[in-house]
Scaffold this motif. Structure first.
Motif, PDB file in Angstrom:
ATOM      1  N   PHE A   5       0.858  -1.189   0.000  1.00  0.00           N
ATOM      2  CA  PHE A   5       0.000   0.000   0.000  1.00  0.00           C
ATOM      3  C   PHE A   5       0.889   1.232   0.000  1.00  0.00           C
ATOM      4  O   PHE A   5       1.725   1.407   0.902  1.00  0.00           O
ATOM      5  N   ILE A   6       0.685   2.104  -0.984  1.00  0.00           N
ATOM      6  CA  ILE A   6       1.483   3.328  -1.125  1.00  0.00           C
ATOM      7  C   ILE A   6       0.560   4.533  -0.995  1.00  0.00           C
ATOM      8  O   ILE A   6      -0.383   4.693  -1.775  1.00  0.00           O
ATOM      9  N   GLY A   7       0.837   5.363   0.004  1.00  0.00           N
ATOM     10  CA  GLY A   7       0.036   6.567   0.227  1.00  0.00           C
ATOM     11  C   GLY A   7      -0.820   6.432   1.462  1.00  0.00           C
ATOM     12  O   GLY A   7      -1.941   5.930   1.401  1.00  0.00           O
ATOM     13  N   LEU A   8      -0.308   6.868   2.604  1.00  0.00           N
ATOM     14  CA  LEU A   8      -0.965   6.661   3.896  1.00  0.00           C
ATOM     15  C   LEU A   8      -1.544   7.957   4.462  1.00  0.00           C
ATOM     16  O   LEU A   8      -1.531   8.179   5.665  1.00  0.00           O
ATOM     17  N   GLY A   9      -2.073   8.799   3.590  1.00  0.00           N
ATOM     18  CA  GLY A   9      -2.634  10.077   4.016  1.00  0.00           C
ATOM     19  C   GLY A   9      -4.039   9.941   4.569  1.00  0.00           C
ATOM     20  O   GLY A   9      -4.417   8.900   5.118  1.00  0.00           O
ATOM     21  N   ASN A  10      -4.847  10.992   4.390  1.00  0.00           N
ATOM     22  CA  ASN A  10      -6.174  11.046   5.000  1.00  0.00           C
ATOM     23  C   ASN A  10      -7.031   9.835   4.660  1.00  0.00           C
ATOM     24  O   ASN A  10      -7.667   9.245   5.540  1.00  0.00           O
ATOM     25  N   ALA A  16      -5.712   1.426   4.309  1.00  0.00           N
ATOM     26  CA  ALA A  16      -4.663   0.488   4.696  1.00  0.00           C
ATOM     27  C   ALA A  16      -4.912  -0.042   6.107  1.00  0.00           C
ATOM     28  O   ALA A  16      -4.639  -1.214   6.406  1.00  0.00           O
ATOM     29  N   GLY A  17      -5.452   0.817   6.976  1.00  0.00           N
ATOM     30  CA  GLY A  17      -5.778   0.381   8.335  1.00  0.00           C
ATOM     31  C   GLY A  17      -6.828  -0.713   8.339  1.00  0.00           C
ATOM     32  O   GLY A  17      -6.773  -1.646   9.157  1.00  0.00           O
ATOM     33  N   SER A  18      -7.802  -0.630   7.431  1.00  0.00           N
ATOM     34  CA  SER A  18      -8.821  -1.675   7.338  1.00  0.00           C
ATOM     35  C   SER A  18      -8.194  -2.999   6.908  1.00  0.00           C
ATOM     36  O   SER A  18      -8.565  -4.068   7.407  1.00  0.00           O
ATOM     37  N   ASN A  22      -7.939  -6.380   9.414  1.00  0.00           N
ATOM     38  CA  ASN A  22      -8.552  -7.638   8.996  1.00  0.00           C
ATOM     39  C   ASN A  22      -7.535  -8.722   8.661  1.00  0.00           C
ATOM     40  O   ASN A  22      -7.880  -9.726   8.027  1.00  0.00           O
ATOM     41  N   GLY A  23      -6.305  -8.523   9.085  1.00  0.00           N
ATOM     42  CA  GLY A  23      -5.318  -9.591   9.016  1.00  0.00           C
ATOM     43  C   GLY A  23      -4.656  -9.801   7.678  1.00  0.00           C
ATOM     44  O   GLY A  23      -4.036 -10.856   7.447  1.00  0.00           O
ATOM     45  N   VAL A  24      -4.729  -8.818   6.782  1.00  0.00           N
ATOM     46  CA  VAL A  24      -4.082  -8.944   5.479  1.00  0.00           C
ATOM     47  C   VAL A  24      -2.561  -8.827   5.638  1.00  0.00           C
ATOM     48  O   VAL A  24      -2.069  -8.046   6.457  1.00  0.00           O
ATOM     49  N   ASP A  25      -1.824  -9.606   4.864  1.00  0.00           N
ATOM     50  CA  ASP A  25      -0.361  -9.524   4.833  1.00  0.00           C
ATOM     51  C   ASP A  25       0.005  -8.221   4.129  1.00  0.00           C
ATOM     52  O   ASP A  25      -0.076  -8.120   2.901  1.00  0.00           O
ATOM     53  N   LEU A  26       0.426  -7.208   4.900  1.00  0.00           N
ATOM     54  CA  LEU A  26       0.513  -5.833   4.408  1.00  0.00           C
ATOM     55  C   LEU A  26       1.905  -5.247   4.569  1.00  0.00           C
ATOM     56  O   LEU A  26       2.514  -5.322   5.634  1.00  0.00           O
ATOM     57  N   ALA A  27       2.383  -4.617   3.478  1.00  0.00           N
ATOM     58  CA  ALA A  27       3.591  -3.797   3.508  1.00  0.00           C
ATOM     59  C   ALA A  27       3.209  -2.404   3.031  1.00  0.00           C
ATOM     60  O   ALA A  27       2.354  -2.258   2.147  1.00  0.00           O
ATOM     61  N   VAL A  28       3.817  -1.375   3.605  1.00  0.00           N
ATOM     62  CA  VAL A  28       3.387  -0.004   3.321  1.00  0.00           C
ATOM     63  C   VAL A  28       4.567   0.884   2.948  1.00  0.00           C
ATOM     64  O   VAL A  28       5.722   0.606   3.299  1.00  0.00           O
ATOM     65  N   HIS A  29       4.229   1.975   2.249  1.00  0.00           N
ATOM     66  CA  HIS A  29       5.239   2.966   1.885  1.00  0.00           C
ATOM     67  C   HIS A  29       4.583   4.332   1.792  1.00  0.00           C
ATOM     68  O   HIS A  29       3.453   4.466   1.312  1.00  0.00           O
ATOM     69  N   ASP A  30       5.285   5.349   2.282  1.00  0.00           N
ATOM     70  CA  ASP A  30       4.829   6.730   2.190  1.00  0.00           C
ATOM     71  C   ASP A  30       6.055   7.624   2.324  1.00  0.00           C
ATOM     72  O   ASP A  30       7.055   7.237   2.966  1.00  0.00           O
ATOM     73  N   VAL A  36       4.591   5.541   8.052  1.00  0.00           N
ATOM     74  CA  VAL A  36       5.066   4.165   7.884  1.00  0.00           C
ATOM     75  C   VAL A  36       5.365   3.541   9.237  1.00  0.00           C
ATOM     76  O   VAL A  36       4.972   2.398   9.517  1.00  0.00           O
ATOM     77  N   ALA A  37       6.036   4.289  10.099  1.00  0.00           N
ATOM     78  CA  ALA A  37       6.412   3.763  11.418  1.00  0.00           C
ATOM     79  C   ALA A  37       5.189   3.369  12.237  1.00  0.00           C
ATOM     80  O   ALA A  37       5.208   2.361  12.956  1.00  0.00           O
ATOM     81  N   ALA A  38       4.115   4.138  12.111  1.00  0.00           N
ATOM     82  CA  ALA A  38       2.902   3.815  12.863  1.00  0.00           C
ATOM     83  C   ALA A  38       2.321   2.479  12.411  1.00  0.00           C
ATOM     84  O   ALA A  38       1.856   1.682  13.234  1.00  0.00           O
ATOM     85  N   PHE A  39       2.356   2.209  11.119  1.00  0.00           N
ATOM     86  CA  PHE A  39       1.852   0.920  10.622  1.00  0.00           C
ATOM     87  C   PHE A  39       2.788  -0.222  11.019  1.00  0.00           C
ATOM     88  O   PHE A  39       2.326  -1.311  11.385  1.00  0.00           O
ATOM     89  N   VAL A  40       4.070   0.022  10.948  1.00  0.00           N
ATOM     90  CA  VAL A  40       5.033  -1.014  11.336  1.00  0.00           C
ATOM     91  C   VAL A  40       4.873  -1.377  12.807  1.00  0.00           C
ATOM     92  O   VAL A  40       4.944  -2.547  13.197  1.00  0.00           O
ATOM     93  N   ALA A  41       4.591  -0.380  13.631  1.00  0.00           N
ATOM     94  CA  ALA A  41       4.402  -0.628  15.067  1.00  0.00           C
ATOM     95  C   ALA A  41       3.197  -1.522  15.323  1.00  0.00           C
ATOM     96  O   ALA A  41       3.135  -2.221  16.346  1.00  0.00           O
ATOM     97  N   ARG A  42       2.241  -1.523  14.398  1.00  0.00           N
ATOM     98  CA  ARG A  42       1.049  -2.358  14.541  1.00  0.00           C
ATOM     99  C   ARG A  42       1.168  -3.683  13.800  1.00  0.00           C
ATOM    100  O   ARG A  42       0.211  -4.449  13.741  1.00  0.00           O
ATOM    101  N   GLY A  43       2.337  -3.929  13.202  1.00  0.00           N
ATOM    102  CA  GLY A  43       2.567  -5.242  12.610  1.00  0.00           C
ATOM    103  C   GLY A  43       2.740  -5.287  11.111  1.00  0.00           C
ATOM    104  O   GLY A  43       3.020  -6.360  10.559  1.00  0.00           O
TER     105      GLY A  43
END
Length: 314
Positions: A5-10, A16-18, A22-30, A36-43
């Motif tokens: 998922f690219i683009g973690l704005g409003n 991406a949070g949804s 819901n347990g999706v295997d997720l990697a993020v970039h912004d 990004v750090a906030a999502f990484v902290a949640r797994g």
């Protein structure tokens, strides 16, 4: 399916949070490392870059603020597109650009989905937003399980580009509704009407709308923070105007809206919240368009449900 998922704005951050919830295997970039750090902290995993995400994931979702940002990300990802790779574009952007990027993805052996959302950030936050999906039927069937984690109502609209065209139209309608509500509320206040009663009168009438049930509440509470800024509104209305111009449709309301929005940006800043447009009328009349008892932020009180495909009539 591994999802990037690219683009973690409003909007993107909530979508991406949804997926993450819901347990999706997720990697993020912004570009914002804190997002990004906030999502990484949640797994979630740190995707590193757009190129790395396309290399490592089966599907990469983009939700970006402008056509230019989308073009920059696509330039990074395209060399790594091949069979089995899916690009899912959830931004509201130019349909012609979407189709050009999709053609390049398909030519490289991948699949493309044009899937913008509609319904407000508060519904994106709960997975209850609506999603339009433009792609082949086979691709739609492949990505539908992913989309149903992010949205409640999923509409397959046909080919790539159709979704973005429809989304620009809906944002145009929402904007003209907002501007007309600003005028209606101000006239009612000037005429001595109670604004709490006015709100309920509109809500119970043929004049009701989604925009009234959401943005009017934020106007009346005085928060004027709908989490959608005037630069984004201008982009969408401008895209609608371009669509009309390209198809030789002589619009009257759209140019006036663009002028009004430009005035709002000149007064309050290019990235001011869109519902601050009410303040132009407050300044002109000296009235306060506020009332007690309205929320300062929108919360979706519907329980989260797994989404479903909306059937098309006919």
């Amino acid at each position: 399916m591994k999802i990037g998922f690219i683009g973690l704005g409003n909007v993107g951050g909530k979508l991406a949070g949804s997926l993450q919830r819901n347990g999706v295997d997720l990697a993020v970039h912004d570009l914002n490392a804190d997002f990004v750090a906030a999502f990484v902290a949640r797994g979630a995993r740190d995707g590193g870059s757009a190129a790395a995400l396309m290399q490592d994931c089966e599907a990469v979702i983009t939700c970006l603020p402008s056509p230019a940002a989308c073009a920059a990300v696509m330039a990074e990802m395209l060399p790594h597109v091949g069979p089995g790779k899916i690009w899912m574009e959830m931004s509201t952007t130019d349909a012609d650009q979407i189709k050009a990027h999709a053609d390049a993805v398909i030519a490289a052996g991948g699949e493309a989905v044009d899937c913008p959302v509609s319904g407000g950030c508060h519904r994106a936050d709960t997975g209850n937003i609506s999603i339009y999906a433009g792609c082949t039927r086979d691709t739609f069937d492949r990505v539908l399980p992913v989309l149903t984690h992010m949205g409640r109502r999923i509409l397959h609209v046909g080919d790539v580009g159709v979704s973005s065209t429809l989304k620009v139209m809906t944002n145009y309608l929402a904007t003209i509704n907002l501007l007309s509500l600003c005028e209606a509320l101000t006239v009612m206040k000037a005429a001595g009407m109670d604004l709490g009663v006015t709100y309920e009168a509109i809500a119970a009438s043929s004049g009701n709308s989604f925009v009234h049930e959401t943005e009017s509440q934020l106007i009346l509470s005085g928060s004027r923070d709908v989490n959608f800024t005037l630069d984004l509104v201008q982009k969408d209305v401008g895209l609608f105007q371009k669509l009309a111009d390209d198809n030789n449709v002589p619009l009257e309301l759209s140019p006036l809206m663009i002028s009004m929005l430009t005035d709002g940006q000149n007064r309050y800043g290019e990235r001011a919240q869109s519902d601050r447009m009410i303040e132009r009328l407050e300044e002109a009349t000296g009235l306060s368009i506020t009332a007690a008892g309205f929320p300062t932020e929108l919360v979706d009180d519907e329980p989260e449900e797994r989404g479903y495909e909306v059937p098309v009539r006919g």
